[in-house]
Structure formats: C-alpha cells, structure tokens
Design a protein around this motif. Sequence first.
Motif, PDB file in Angstrom:
ATOM      1  N   GLN A  14     -11.106   9.372 -22.922  1.00  0.00           N
ATOM      2  CA  GLN A  14     -12.089   8.451 -22.351  1.00  0.00           C
ATOM      3  C   GLN A  14     -13.277   8.352 -23.295  1.00  0.00           C
ATOM      4  OE1 GLN A  14     -13.104   8.294 -18.287  1.00  0.00           O
ATOM      5  NE2 GLN A  14     -11.383   9.568 -17.644  1.00  0.00           N
ATOM      6  N   SER A  15     -13.783   7.149 -23.449  1.00  0.00           N
ATOM      7  CA  SER A  15     -14.919   6.901 -24.338  1.00  0.00           C
ATOM      8  C   SER A  15     -16.192   6.725 -23.531  1.00  0.00           C
ATOM      9  CB  SER A  15     -14.677   5.629 -25.153  1.00  0.00           C
ATOM     10  OG  SER A  15     -13.556   5.793 -25.979  1.00  0.00           O
ATOM     11  N   ILE A  16     -17.182   7.540 -23.832  1.00  0.00           N
ATOM     12  CA  ILE A  16     -18.487   7.392 -23.202  1.00  0.00           C
ATOM     13  C   ILE A  16     -19.180   6.187 -23.837  1.00  0.00           C
ATOM     14  CG2 ILE A  16     -20.778   8.428 -22.935  1.00  0.00           C
ATOM     15  CD1 ILE A  16     -19.389  11.189 -22.942  1.00  0.00           C
ATOM     16  N   TYR A  17     -19.698   5.300 -22.998  1.00  0.00           N
ATOM     17  CA  TYR A  17     -20.454   4.164 -23.527  1.00  0.00           C
ATOM     18  C   TYR A  17     -21.949   4.304 -23.236  1.00  0.00           C
ATOM     19  CZ  TYR A  17     -20.660   2.301 -18.794  1.00  0.00           C
ATOM     20  OH  TYR A  17     -20.887   2.150 -17.448  1.00  0.00           O
ATOM     21  N   ALA A  18     -22.306   5.188 -22.275  1.00  0.00           N
ATOM     22  CA  ALA A  18     -23.719   5.351 -21.950  1.00  0.00           C
ATOM     23  C   ALA A  18     -23.965   6.727 -21.341  1.00  0.00           C
ATOM     24  CB  ALA A  18     -24.182   4.266 -20.993  1.00  0.00           C
ATOM     25  N   VAL A  30     -22.979  10.676 -17.429  1.00  0.00           N
ATOM     26  CA  VAL A  30     -22.409   9.719 -18.365  1.00  0.00           C
ATOM     27  C   VAL A  30     -21.509   8.761 -17.600  1.00  0.00           C
ATOM     28  CG1 VAL A  30     -22.498  11.295 -20.335  1.00  0.00           C
ATOM     29  CG2 VAL A  30     -20.421  11.187 -18.934  1.00  0.00           C
ATOM     30  N   SER A  31     -21.192   7.674 -18.250  1.00  0.00           N
ATOM     31  CA  SER A  31     -20.194   6.761 -17.729  1.00  0.00           C
ATOM     32  C   SER A  31     -19.260   6.443 -18.887  1.00  0.00           C
ATOM     33  CB  SER A  31     -20.834   5.489 -17.176  1.00  0.00           C
ATOM     34  OG  SER A  31     -19.882   4.739 -16.442  1.00  0.00           O
ATOM     35  N   THR A  32     -17.984   6.328 -18.567  1.00  0.00           N
ATOM     36  CA  THR A  32     -16.988   6.043 -19.598  1.00  0.00           C
ATOM     37  C   THR A  32     -16.352   4.689 -19.329  1.00  0.00           C
ATOM     38  OG1 THR A  32     -15.134   7.033 -18.406  1.00  0.00           O
ATOM     39  CG2 THR A  32     -16.452   8.511 -19.807  1.00  0.00           C
ATOM     40  N   GLU A  59     -20.095   7.069 -34.280  1.00  0.00           N
ATOM     41  CA  GLU A  59     -19.787   6.375 -33.028  1.00  0.00           C
ATOM     42  C   GLU A  59     -20.823   6.678 -31.944  1.00  0.00           C
ATOM     43  OE1 GLU A  59     -16.615   8.684 -30.388  1.00  0.00           O
ATOM     44  OE2 GLU A  59     -15.879   8.328 -32.420  1.00  0.00           O
ATOM     45  N   ILE A  60     -21.554   7.764 -32.084  1.00  0.00           N
ATOM     46  CA  ILE A  60     -22.595   8.117 -31.108  1.00  0.00           C
ATOM     47  C   ILE A  60     -23.708   7.072 -31.134  1.00  0.00           C
ATOM     48  CG2 ILE A  60     -24.277   9.887 -30.411  1.00  0.00           C
ATOM     49  CD1 ILE A  60     -21.243  10.642 -30.051  1.00  0.00           C
ATOM     50  N   GLU A  61     -23.947   6.440 -32.288  1.00  0.00           N
ATOM     51  CA  GLU A  61     -24.985   5.411 -32.369  1.00  0.00           C
ATOM     52  C   GLU A  61     -24.753   4.291 -31.366  1.00  0.00           C
ATOM     53  OE1 GLU A  61     -25.633   3.858 -36.293  1.00  0.00           O
ATOM     54  OE2 GLU A  61     -27.001   5.496 -36.769  1.00  0.00           O
ATOM     55  N   ASN A  62     -23.485   3.996 -31.065  1.00  0.00           N
ATOM     56  CA  ASN A  62     -23.169   2.891 -30.159  1.00  0.00           C
ATOM     57  C   ASN A  62     -23.307   3.253 -28.689  1.00  0.00           C
ATOM     58  OD1 ASN A  62     -22.566   1.114 -32.296  1.00  0.00           O
ATOM     59  ND2 ASN A  62     -20.582   2.109 -32.516  1.00  0.00           N
ATOM     60  N   ILE A  63     -23.412   4.531 -28.368  1.00  0.00           N
ATOM     61  CA  ILE A  63     -23.579   4.957 -26.978  1.00  0.00           C
ATOM     62  C   ILE A  63     -25.043   4.744 -26.595  1.00  0.00           C
ATOM     63  CG2 ILE A  63     -23.479   6.914 -25.387  1.00  0.00           C
ATOM     64  CD1 ILE A  63     -21.243   8.077 -27.199  1.00  0.00           C
ATOM     65  N   VAL A  64     -25.259   4.093 -25.462  1.00  0.00           N
ATOM     66  CA  VAL A  64     -26.617   3.803 -25.013  1.00  0.00           C
ATOM     67  C   VAL A  64     -27.162   5.016 -24.266  1.00  0.00           C
ATOM     68  CG1 VAL A  64     -28.073   2.265 -23.635  1.00  0.00           C
ATOM     69  CG2 VAL A  64     -26.096   1.339 -24.867  1.00  0.00           C
ATOM     70  N   PHE A  65     -28.248   5.579 -24.778  1.00  0.00           N
ATOM     71  CA  PHE A  65     -28.936   6.708 -24.151  1.00  0.00           C
ATOM     72  C   PHE A  65     -30.118   6.140 -23.370  1.00  0.00           C
ATOM     73  CE2 PHE A  65     -27.729  10.843 -26.410  1.00  0.00           C
ATOM     74  CZ  PHE A  65     -26.494  10.371 -26.821  1.00  0.00           C
ATOM     75  N   ILE A  66     -30.265   6.584 -22.117  1.00  0.00           N
ATOM     76  CA  ILE A  66     -31.273   6.038 -21.210  1.00  0.00           C
ATOM     77  C   ILE A  66     -31.980   7.182 -20.486  1.00  0.00           C
ATOM     78  CG2 ILE A  66     -31.615   4.575 -19.153  1.00  0.00           C
ATOM     79  CD1 ILE A  66     -28.819   3.321 -19.865  1.00  0.00           C
TER      80      ILE A  66
END
Length: 182
Positions: free
Chosen positions: A32-36, A52-54, A140-147
């Motif tokens: 599973q890929s984490i996107y945020a 997180v959400s994937t 690839e971590i750069e593309n994950i949105v951190f909030i």
Amino acid sequence: MEQWYKENIEALRHKIIDEFSYLYNKYRKKNQSIYAMVLKLNRKATVAAMSVSTLGSLTKQHYNLKWLPEEWTMSIVDGIFADDFLDDFTKKINEYYGDVIVPKIQSGANKEEEIEKNIQFYIVGMKEAKESLVNILGLEIENIVFIVSVDEHPDVALRSALAINVDSELLREFIEFKSENS
C-alpha cells in the motif's frame, strides 16, 4: 522561537521520523502506498497523533474521504510501545504547557498566541522531519502530503501543507479540495 522550542525541535523531528518510518514500512509490506500523513493536534496543540491514508484505504476505509485527515484512522495500533514514538514527546510538551504556558496565560499572555507558537513548532518539526525522511526513505516521500491539523483551527491544515511540502500533484489536489470546501 522560544528557548524550549529550540531545545526540543530535534526531539520532535526524531519522533516524527520514527513513527512515520514505522507506518511507511508497515504499509509498504502490505503493498500500500501512503499518499498523505497528518499530525492531529488537540485544541492546545500539545497532543499529537499521527495518522496516514493510503491509496488502498480509499477503496475500503476512507472512501470519499481522501482529503479529510480528521477521518483517517490508520495509525500505530499494533500494541507496540507507543513511547517509542510521538506519545513520548506529548509528555514533554504537556509538561511545558502546564509549567510555563499556563502561568503565562494566567499572567495575561494571549492564549491564542501561545497555541499558535505550538502549532508553528509542529509545522517546523514536520518540515524538518519530511526533509530528513526524503534522505532516509527516498524521493517518493516528497510526493506524500504532510499536514498538521487542529479541529479548532481549520486554516492550519492548508497553511501547514503549504509550509511543509514541495509542489506536487497531490499537494495541488489537496489545495484545490481545501479551496472548494472552505
């Protein structure tokens, strides 16, 4: 930034890195890929819980909730010792809040300004942690949105996302969602 924040930013950064790395590797093993990722803060911005959400969870748990971080529930629930992660840091900042901030507020300091300092502290910690995670785990971590999210301060999610993340398709998607739903 006040002295306490300067002295503790590194500890916060490490706790974010450790907890995110754990979740990243856990979901990667499940393909599973984490996107945020979100740090949900309480109203005083002292208690932080990471979720997180994937992309996979969007079809099961978070259907139609892609950009509603307050609804994400994928977090540390494996019975591991949570003090290895953000829970340990929560103890420190709660102690600081009780010992230093509460007396300041009682002496006339603006409560909202003190809470904003905590919010900014978490935003800076997240930004520094994300930069480190890119070096540790890959680009690839750069593309994950951190909030960073605080229910009582709905502007924080967008503000933090813009401060923490580099431009990406997912960040633009989040910005568009927040613009349409504010």
